[in-house]
Every structure is written in structure tokens, then in C-alpha cells.
Design an enzyme around this catalytic site. Sequence first.
Site, mmCIF file in Angstrom:
data_model
loop_
_atom_site.group_PDB
_atom_site.id
_atom_site.type_symbol
_atom_site.label_atom_id
_atom_site.label_comp_id
_atom_site.label_asym_id
_atom_site.label_seq_id
_atom_site.Cartn_x
_atom_site.Cartn_y
_atom_site.Cartn_z
ATOM 1 N N ALA A 105 0.838 -1.199 0.000
ATOM 2 C CA ALA A 105 0.000 0.000 0.000
ATOM 3 C C ALA A 105 0.875 1.251 0.000
ATOM 4 O O ALA A 105 0.448 2.315 0.444
ATOM 5 C CB ALA A 105 -0.936 -0.002 1.204
ATOM 6 N N SER A 106 2.107 1.109 -0.478
ATOM 7 C CA SER A 106 3.026 2.233 -0.640
ATOM 8 C C SER A 106 3.162 3.059 0.635
ATOM 9 O O SER A 106 3.587 2.554 1.655
ATOM 10 C CB SER A 106 2.588 3.110 -1.818
ATOM 11 O OG SER A 106 2.625 2.372 -3.014
ATOM 12 N N HIS A 107 2.768 4.330 0.580
ATOM 13 C CA HIS A 107 3.004 5.254 1.695
ATOM 14 C C HIS A 107 1.953 5.147 2.798
ATOM 15 O O HIS A 107 2.112 5.784 3.848
ATOM 16 C CB HIS A 107 3.003 6.692 1.165
ATOM 17 C CG HIS A 107 1.686 7.079 0.561
ATOM 18 N ND1 HIS A 107 1.338 6.740 -0.732
ATOM 19 C CD2 HIS A 107 0.624 7.753 1.076
ATOM 20 C CE1 HIS A 107 0.133 7.198 -0.988
ATOM 21 N NE2 HIS A 107 -0.342 7.811 0.080
#
Length: 205
Positions: A105-107
Site C-alpha cells: 500500500a506504498s506510503h
Amino acid sequence: MVLIKSISGIRGTIHEDDSGLSSLEIRQSVCQFFLWLKSRYNQSSPMKIAVGRDGRISGEGILNLISSLLLKNGIDLLNMGLTTTPSVQMAVVTENCVAGIMISASHNPSNWNGLKFLNQKGEFLSKKEGLEVFNFSYDINSFTQNNIIPGFYHEIEYLDSHIASILNLKDVEVDKIRNRNFKIVVDGINSSGGIYVPFLLSKLG
């Protein structure tokens, strides 16, 4: 309870029930992606898909769920384990896969996770492709047939291959970097960056 679908894939907060990025939502999204791929690549040989995850606690369980779904439907699975998104992108091309899935979910915070879908070129889906996937007619019965020969399961460690490809770039002058004796501080945010980045830096001296 949050769920977002976009050209970068699907992401949301993790829940045990049917809200957010639930097991049901993951199954449906992977099914739609598989059926979309099948409609585009009508080939006689089995399709192969590379799957990796970042360091989120929920990642391993999601990877196991996806692996089971794909293998049962005759997909050859390339399990990359804890890795980076660019590593999966590279593996899709070099290992002759038809697609890739990166579980990340990246960042977003640690209570989030997501699925990044990659095409045969190791690229993120276009807006048009993403809409096609999420609008693809979903029939659970077509995804649970019993007369399909299961796919092959492969585990692959891509750390060395990925870093070697960086060191071999013509614009990366390793000796000059080593001679500078840089000292670098790395915040690997408890994820794959905490493995890949120090490994790259050590190779650069």
C-alpha cells in the site's frame, strides 16, 4: 473502513469482515485480474505470474491467499516473497511472465495493504486497463473449477539480480563511488527497503 480502486490497483484498510481490503475483496479482484488476463492472452502454454510483498504484517497472509487462488486455476506462480515493486516489475520481463502482482500500500500506514497489478511489460495498468479489470464480469464458479491442472510453484530470490542490474548500468561508476567513502543513513521503514538499500550501498562501498 476504506477501500480505494485506481490505476495503481486496489488498496484499503485490513479487516477480518467483508469491509475494506477483506479476503473477499482480494479474491474478487484477483479473479477479475486473472479473467482479464485470460481474455487477452489466449495461449496454449500456462500463464506465469510474479507475486511479491512488502514488509507489512498482513502481506504474507495475502500472498498465500493469492498463491492458492492462482495455482488452483493452472497459473504458474513465481513467489518472490519480501521484495520491492521494481523487483517484481523486472522479474515480469526477465522471467517471461504475463503479469505481476505486488502486495503493498506504498506510503499508507501499516494497517493498510493493497494489490498493484502489472501488465506483461512490467508496467502499471493504464487507466483503460484498470477500468477493464475492475469492470470485468465476475463469476466465482468460473474461478473454482475442479478439472484444471494446478500450476507450478516457484520461489525466487531477486535481491542479487536486481542489485547486479543497477551496478551494471553504464552511468553507475562503482569505483568512483567507492573511492568517495560516503557514509549514508538509511531509514528502511521496517520494510524491504531496509534490506535492499543497505545491500546496494554495501556493493557500492
